[in-house]
Design a protein around this motif. Sequence first.
Motif, short mmCIF file in Angstrom:
data_model
loop_
_atom_site.label_atom_id
_atom_site.label_comp_id
_atom_site.label_asym_id
_atom_site.label_seq_id
_atom_site.Cartn_x
_atom_site.Cartn_y
_atom_site.Cartn_z
N LEU A 127 0.81 -1.22 0.00
CA LEU A 127 0.00 0.00 0.00
C LEU A 127 0.85 1.27 0.00
N GLY A 128 2.08 1.17 0.52
CA GLY A 128 2.95 2.34 0.50
C GLY A 128 3.27 2.79 -0.90
N LEU A 129 3.60 1.83 -1.78
CA LEU A 129 3.88 2.17 -3.19
C LEU A 129 2.60 2.56 -3.92
N LYS A 130 1.47 1.95 -3.54
CA LYS A 130 0.20 2.37 -4.14
C LYS A 130 -0.10 3.83 -3.79
N ALA A 131 0.29 4.23 -2.59
CA ALA A 131 0.10 5.63 -2.18
C ALA A 131 0.96 6.56 -3.03
N VAL A 132 2.18 6.14 -3.33
CA VAL A 132 3.05 6.95 -4.19
C VAL A 132 2.41 7.12 -5.56
N ALA A 133 1.92 6.02 -6.13
CA ALA A 133 1.29 6.07 -7.45
C ALA A 133 0.06 6.97 -7.44
N ALA A 134 -0.73 6.89 -6.37
CA ALA A 134 -1.93 7.72 -6.26
C ALA A 134 -1.56 9.20 -6.17
N PHE A 135 -0.52 9.52 -5.41
CA PHE A 135 -0.08 10.91 -5.29
C PHE A 135 0.41 11.43 -6.63
N ARG A 136 1.12 10.59 -7.38
CA ARG A 136 1.64 11.01 -8.69
C ARG A 136 0.51 11.34 -9.67
N GLN A 137 -0.64 10.74 -9.49
CA GLN A 137 -1.77 11.06 -10.36
C GLN A 137 -2.28 12.47 -10.13
N LYS A 138 -2.01 13.03 -8.95
CA LYS A 138 -2.48 14.38 -8.62
C LYS A 138 -1.39 15.44 -8.71
N TYR A 139 -0.13 15.00 -8.62
CA TYR A 139 0.96 15.98 -8.59
C TYR A 139 2.19 15.36 -9.24
N LYS A 140 2.84 16.13 -10.11
CA LYS A 140 4.03 15.64 -10.81
C LYS A 140 5.25 15.76 -9.89
N ILE A 141 5.80 14.62 -9.51
CA ILE A 141 6.98 14.58 -8.64
C ILE A 141 8.23 14.51 -9.52
N ALA A 142 9.14 15.43 -9.30
CA ALA A 142 10.37 15.45 -10.08
C ALA A 142 11.41 14.57 -9.39
N GLY A 143 11.49 13.32 -9.81
CA GLY A 143 12.46 12.41 -9.22
C GLY A 143 11.84 11.08 -8.85
N ALA A 144 12.65 10.20 -8.31
CA ALA A 144 12.20 8.88 -7.89
C ALA A 144 11.90 8.89 -6.40
N VAL A 145 10.81 8.27 -6.01
CA VAL A 145 10.41 8.21 -4.62
C VAL A 145 10.92 6.91 -4.00
N LYS A 146 11.60 7.04 -2.89
CA LYS A 146 12.11 5.88 -2.15
C LYS A 146 11.43 5.86 -0.78
N VAL A 147 10.82 4.74 -0.46
CA VAL A 147 10.13 4.58 0.82
C VAL A 147 10.84 3.49 1.63
N HIS A 148 11.11 3.80 2.89
CA HIS A 148 11.67 2.79 3.79
C HIS A 148 10.74 2.63 4.98
N LEU A 149 10.31 1.39 5.22
CA LEU A 149 9.42 1.09 6.33
C LEU A 149 10.21 0.43 7.46
N GLU A 150 10.17 1.05 8.62
CA GLU A 150 10.69 0.43 9.83
C GLU A 150 9.49 -0.17 10.55
N LYS A 151 9.26 -1.47 10.33
CA LYS A 151 8.04 -2.11 10.78
C LYS A 151 8.14 -2.59 12.22
N ARG A 152 7.09 -2.28 12.97
CA ARG A 152 6.92 -2.81 14.32
C ARG A 152 5.52 -3.41 14.48
N ILE A 153 4.57 -2.90 13.70
CA ILE A 153 3.19 -3.40 13.77
C ILE A 153 3.14 -4.76 13.07
N PRO A 154 2.73 -5.80 13.77
CA PRO A 154 2.66 -7.12 13.12
C PRO A 154 1.59 -7.16 12.04
#
Length: 294
Positions: free
Chosen positions: A69-96
Amino acid sequence: MISITLPSPAKVNLVLAITGVREDGFHDLVSLVSPVDFGDEVTVSIEPSEGGDSLACDYPGVPTDESNLGLKAVAAFRQKYKIAGAVKVHLEKRIPAGAGLGGGSSNASTVLLALNELCGQPLSDNELLKLSSQLGSDCPLFLAKKPVIMRGRGEHLESLSQVAESTLVGQRLLLFKPTFGVNTGWAYGRMKATGAWYCPTAQAEGMLADWQAGPETRKVPLFNNMQNAAFEKYVALPTVLGLIRERHNLRCLMSGSGSSCFVWLDENADVSAITKTVRDCLGDDVFCVETTLA
């Protein structure tokens, strides 16, 4: 490169009333839900690169491809706003995972908030709300950052009165999750198949209205009719909740679609003793954490 790191909290459903099936196949709900002071951490960066967007996470079982869903959020945001560059997401997971604590939904909404911040706030709160509701039913509540009442599929949020909100914020909980999870789609499918576990909308609204008319901590309604599906298959869940009530005289409930549960802690609650009860029933590998409503 520009980067931002934000907390991505878990949530608990204090009231979760699934009221029926909608014409679009989804379910309607009425829920009193709150974020907690426990969760993941999300770092979002925008790099001056022609490479594709990517997500990294070393937590076992978390997908890092486009199904996250994190990458789906990036794709959804790109549909509304042009991001100049590549988006990198890092998840530090604690929630099981498979816990009913909203980890994936929280990550997605936090990614939207981070991108909006990094890009200079191009999207309004309403636009972010619409984007989040397209990603998942639990996503909008994480934009509120406070206890709210959810309706519809989860896209309609209502703020509590200041008095009711203050009754919840800071309340201590013990969260626990056994080694098994509950598939949300399966749980909704069982509810639909039986047709007998739905809660009338008037009943759900009534219990919330009664509490808000005179909000007190000890009177906060705890209700979840999704327990029926989970308890039918995973009998360890009603067993451990029954033991907690019997041995410690405390209120407890499954959160969301499960399998995580929470114990409503009072001032004198012996958390170590409650944790022992949980581990005696579910094994030493059970996930336990003490937290508060945020």
